[in-house]
Design a protein around this motif. Structure first.
Motif, PDB file in Angstrom:
ATOM      1  N   ASP A   4       0.812  -1.217   0.000  1.00 49.81           N
ATOM      2  CA  ASP A   4       0.000   0.000   0.000  1.00 49.81           C
ATOM      3  C   ASP A   4       0.846   1.267   0.000  1.00 49.81           C
ATOM      4  O   ASP A   4       0.327   2.373   0.132  1.00 49.81           O
ATOM      5  CB  ASP A   4      -0.934   0.016   1.213  1.00 49.81           C
ATOM      6  CG  ASP A   4      -1.959  -1.102   1.164  1.00 49.81           C
ATOM      7  OD1 ASP A   4      -2.379  -1.462   0.044  1.00 49.81           O
ATOM      8  OD2 ASP A   4      -2.325  -1.614   2.234  1.00 49.81           O
ATOM      9  N   GLY A   5       2.180   1.117  -0.166  1.00 41.86           N
ATOM     10  CA  GLY A   5       3.058   2.266  -0.213  1.00 41.86           C
ATOM     11  C   GLY A   5       3.461   2.768   1.163  1.00 41.86           C
ATOM     12  O   GLY A   5       2.961   2.307   2.196  1.00 41.86           O
ATOM     13  N   ILE A   6       4.362   3.723   1.170  1.00 46.53           N
ATOM     14  CA  ILE A   6       4.911   4.287   2.401  1.00 46.53           C
ATOM     15  C   ILE A   6       4.679   5.790   2.374  1.00 46.53           C
ATOM     16  O   ILE A   6       5.011   6.449   1.378  1.00 46.53           O
ATOM     17  CB  ILE A   6       6.427   4.005   2.497  1.00 46.53           C
ATOM     18  CG1 ILE A   6       6.688   2.496   2.408  1.00 46.53           C
ATOM     19  CG2 ILE A   6       7.017   4.591   3.772  1.00 46.53           C
ATOM     20  CD1 ILE A   6       8.130   2.160   2.108  1.00 46.53           C
ATOM     21  N   PRO A   7       4.104   6.370   3.425  1.00 45.98           N
ATOM     22  CA  PRO A   7       3.916   7.835   3.441  1.00 45.98           C
ATOM     23  C   PRO A   7       5.241   8.557   3.222  1.00 45.98           C
ATOM     24  O   PRO A   7       6.247   8.256   3.869  1.00 45.98           O
ATOM     25  CB  PRO A   7       3.354   8.096   4.839  1.00 45.98           C
ATOM     26  CG  PRO A   7       2.709   6.805   5.238  1.00 45.98           C
ATOM     27  CD  PRO A   7       3.563   5.730   4.642  1.00 45.98           C
ATOM     28  N   ASN A  34      17.993   0.807   5.125  1.00 44.02           N
ATOM     29  CA  ASN A  34      18.815   1.269   4.013  1.00 44.02           C
ATOM     30  C   ASN A  34      18.514   0.505   2.735  1.00 44.02           C
ATOM     31  O   ASN A  34      18.502   1.092   1.640  1.00 44.02           O
ATOM     32  CB  ASN A  34      20.291   1.147   4.379  1.00 44.02           C
ATOM     33  CG  ASN A  34      20.704   2.102   5.482  1.00 44.02           C
ATOM     34  OD1 ASN A  34      19.943   3.006   5.849  1.00 44.02           O
ATOM     35  ND2 ASN A  34      21.887   1.912   6.033  1.00 44.02           N
ATOM     36  N   ALA A  35      18.276  -0.795   2.849  1.00 47.20           N
ATOM     37  CA  ALA A  35      17.915  -1.589   1.660  1.00 47.20           C
ATOM     38  C   ALA A  35      16.619  -1.065   1.051  1.00 47.20           C
ATOM     39  O   ALA A  35      16.476  -0.987  -0.183  1.00 47.20           O
ATOM     40  CB  ALA A  35      17.799  -3.057   2.035  1.00 47.20           C
ATOM     41  N   LEU A  36      15.674  -0.702   1.900  1.00 50.60           N
ATOM     42  CA  LEU A  36      14.405  -0.161   1.421  1.00 50.60           C
ATOM     43  C   LEU A  36      14.619   1.181   0.732  1.00 50.60           C
ATOM     44  O   LEU A  36      14.053   1.449  -0.339  1.00 50.60           O
ATOM     45  CB  LEU A  36      13.441  -0.012   2.593  1.00 50.60           C
ATOM     46  CG  LEU A  36      12.064   0.569   2.271  1.00 50.60           C
ATOM     47  CD1 LEU A  36      11.290  -0.351   1.338  1.00 50.60           C
ATOM     48  CD2 LEU A  36      11.280   0.811   3.563  1.00 50.60           C
ATOM     49  N   GLY A 346       2.429  12.152  -0.452  1.00 53.18           N
ATOM     50  CA  GLY A 346       1.681  10.970  -0.850  1.00 53.18           C
ATOM     51  C   GLY A 346       2.315   9.694  -0.338  1.00 53.18           C
ATOM     52  O   GLY A 346       2.839   9.652   0.777  1.00 53.18           O
ATOM     53  N   ARG A 347       2.313   8.665  -1.182  1.00 54.29           N
ATOM     54  CA  ARG A 347       2.886   7.381  -0.806  1.00 54.29           C
ATOM     55  C   ARG A 347       3.833   6.946  -1.912  1.00 54.29           C
ATOM     56  O   ARG A 347       3.551   7.100  -3.108  1.00 54.29           O
ATOM     57  CB  ARG A 347       1.800   6.326  -0.589  1.00 54.29           C
ATOM     58  CG  ARG A 347       0.753   6.770   0.424  1.00 54.29           C
ATOM     59  CD  ARG A 347      -0.336   5.728   0.632  1.00 54.29           C
ATOM     60  NE  ARG A 347       0.092   4.667   1.537  1.00 54.29           N
ATOM     61  CZ  ARG A 347       0.003   4.731   2.864  1.00 54.29           C
ATOM     62  NH1 ARG A 347      -0.490   5.815   3.434  1.00 54.29           N
ATOM     63  NH2 ARG A 347       0.403   3.736   3.605  1.00 54.29           N
ATOM     64  N   VAL A 348       4.966   6.385  -1.512  1.00 50.73           N
ATOM     65  CA  VAL A 348       5.942   5.901  -2.475  1.00 50.73           C
ATOM     66  C   VAL A 348       5.921   4.367  -2.431  1.00 50.73           C
ATOM     67  O   VAL A 348       5.719   3.767  -1.367  1.00 50.73           O
ATOM     68  CB  VAL A 348       7.348   6.456  -2.161  1.00 50.73           C
ATOM     69  CG1 VAL A 348       7.888   5.983  -0.811  1.00 50.73           C
ATOM     70  CG2 VAL A 348       8.318   6.135  -3.261  1.00 50.73           C
ATOM     71  N   PHE A 349       6.130   3.765  -3.596  1.00 47.32           N
ATOM     72  CA  PHE A 349       6.013   2.306  -3.716  1.00 47.32           C
ATOM     73  C   PHE A 349       7.353   1.695  -4.096  1.00 47.32           C
ATOM     74  O   PHE A 349       8.182   2.315  -4.760  1.00 47.32           O
ATOM     75  CB  PHE A 349       4.962   1.952  -4.760  1.00 47.32           C
ATOM     76  CG  PHE A 349       3.572   2.358  -4.343  1.00 47.32           C
ATOM     77  CD1 PHE A 349       2.721   1.437  -3.722  1.00 47.32           C
ATOM     78  CD2 PHE A 349       3.115   3.662  -4.526  1.00 47.32           C
ATOM     79  CE1 PHE A 349       1.452   1.817  -3.318  1.00 47.32           C
ATOM     80  CE2 PHE A 349       1.864   4.050  -4.126  1.00 47.32           C
ATOM     81  CZ  PHE A 349       1.020   3.119  -3.519  1.00 47.32           C
ATOM     82  N   VAL A 350       7.552   0.456  -3.665  1.00 44.79           N
ATOM     83  CA  VAL A 350       8.793  -0.262  -3.960  1.00 44.79           C
ATOM     84  C   VAL A 350       8.462  -1.587  -4.628  1.00 44.79           C
ATOM     85  O   VAL A 350       7.325  -2.045  -4.618  1.00 44.79           O
ATOM     86  CB  VAL A 350       9.617  -0.525  -2.675  1.00 44.79           C
ATOM     87  CG1 VAL A 350      10.099   0.791  -2.111  1.00 44.79           C
ATOM     88  CG2 VAL A 350       8.826  -1.275  -1.632  1.00 44.79           C
TER      89      VAL A 350
END
Length: 350
Positions: A4-7, A34-36, A346-350
């Motif tokens: 759902d992404g990260i704020p 850090n990996a994220l 917003g939200r960022v996705f990985v």
């Protein structure tokens, strides 16, 4: 886990851009965090094409905010430099440009309450352990980014963010001059190894056959020059109590020359392997401090201001910093004025 992404708050701070996160939204374990962040920024890749980084050290930065762990601060700020083309995230330095966005971001995220038309935010800079004071425009209880202040390297005008730094000498090296000398000679080059908020190695551009007026792209193309400077940096690291700096983002390597735009001194800064489009806030303060050291490369080239406000020239203009100088000539504090702007929330996705 992060479907759902990260704020994420994406902001320009000074002449840099970065992702501002709450610590509670990221892994608490540094290796996992850090990996994220590498995935979020799209590193390692020169274009960072699969992430939100801009393919430049100045646009691959992260601020992590949390409630302050200290009674004398309102918010904790950890700065992380996400390398562009290396699988590396470094907390070995702070960033005074990204710092300019911390006060607004802390208010936006509810970590600090707005107080009237202007809100002072006391920021604990986790990287160095020092405190910065920021004044944020908050008319009507909300952050305002609109204003009439311009800074070199940023188009347009925005709300001023005055920053004041106290007790930053030796922020990473333990003392202002870690070797005790105003000048050390490394590979035949006069160097000032100094830390007044940022570990820097300050050298005359002329000692490398440069005028000091070369633009960023010219210096970027000088591979032999960069190799010479890197060799000096690797030797300076242990001398500055920084240890092996091969994979570190400090010390910053700064070439100085006489000013030609009405400033106090001209700079060309490597950060450390790419040439800075301008100059970092703490690096500018450190250069200004170095101009006061008799016999140093910077002192001989400087046109000192009468009011303690130093305009530090750089490839895209100049940055004004001020030194609070005591009667005995010591430096009690330093500061400057930056601007910041919220670009998206917003939200960022990985």
């Amino acid at each position: 886990m992060y479907e759902d992404g990260i704020p994420c708050l994406w902001m320009r701070g000074g002449t840099s851009k970065g992702a501002y996160f709450l610590a509670s939204d990221l892994p608490s374990e540094p290796e996992a965090r850090n990996a994220l962040l590498l995935r979020i920024m799209g590193s390692p890749d020169p274009r960072q094409i699969d992430g939100i980084g801009g393919g430049d050290p100045l646009t691959s930065k992260v601020a992590i905010l949390s409630p302050s762990t200290r009674d004398d601060a309102d918010v904790d700020y950890l700065f992380l430099q996400v390398f562009v083309d290396q699988e590396l995230v470094s907390d070995a330095q702070g960033c005074g440009n990204i710092l300019a966005g911390v006060g607004p971001a802390a208010i936006e995220r509810g970590l600090v309450a707005a107080t009237g038309n202007q809100t002072q935010v006391r920021i604990h800079m986790v990287n160095s352990g020092e405190i910065a004071l920021a004044r944020i425009q908050t008319p009507g209880g909300r952050v305002s980014y609109a204003g009439a202040t311009g800074i070199a390297g940023v188009p347009g005008v925005h709300a001023a963010v005055p920053l004041l730094f106290l007790n930053i000498a030796g922020s990473m090296c333990g003392s202002l001059l870690p070797t005790g000398n105003a000048v050390d000679v490394i590979d035949g080059i006069d160097c000032t190894l100094i830390d007044n908020g940022m570990p820097c190695v300050i050298m005359r551009a002329a000692d490398f056959g440069l005028s000091g007026k070369e633009d960023r792209e010219e210096i970027e193309a000088m591979n032999e020059l960069k190799a010479r400077i890197e060799a000096i940096r690797l030797k300076a690291g242990p001398m500055m109590n920084l240890g092996d700096v091969e994979k570190a983002s400090v010390p910053k390597m700064t070439l100085v020359s006489a000013p030609d735009q009405g400033g106090a001194i001209a700079t060309r800064s490597l950060i450390p392997h790419r040439v800075h489009a301008s100059v970092g806030v703490f690096a500018a303060i450190t250069v200004a401090t170095a101009t006061r050291l008799a016999g140093s490369p910077a002192a001989a080239l400087c046109k000192p201001p009468a009011d303690g406000r130093y305009r530090i020239e750089h490839p895209t203009g100049d940055m004004e910093v001020f030194l609070d100088i005591a009667e005995d000539g010591s430096i009690r504090g330093a500061g400057n004025v930056r601007t910041a702007r919220k670009l998206f929330d917003g939200r960022v996705f990985v």
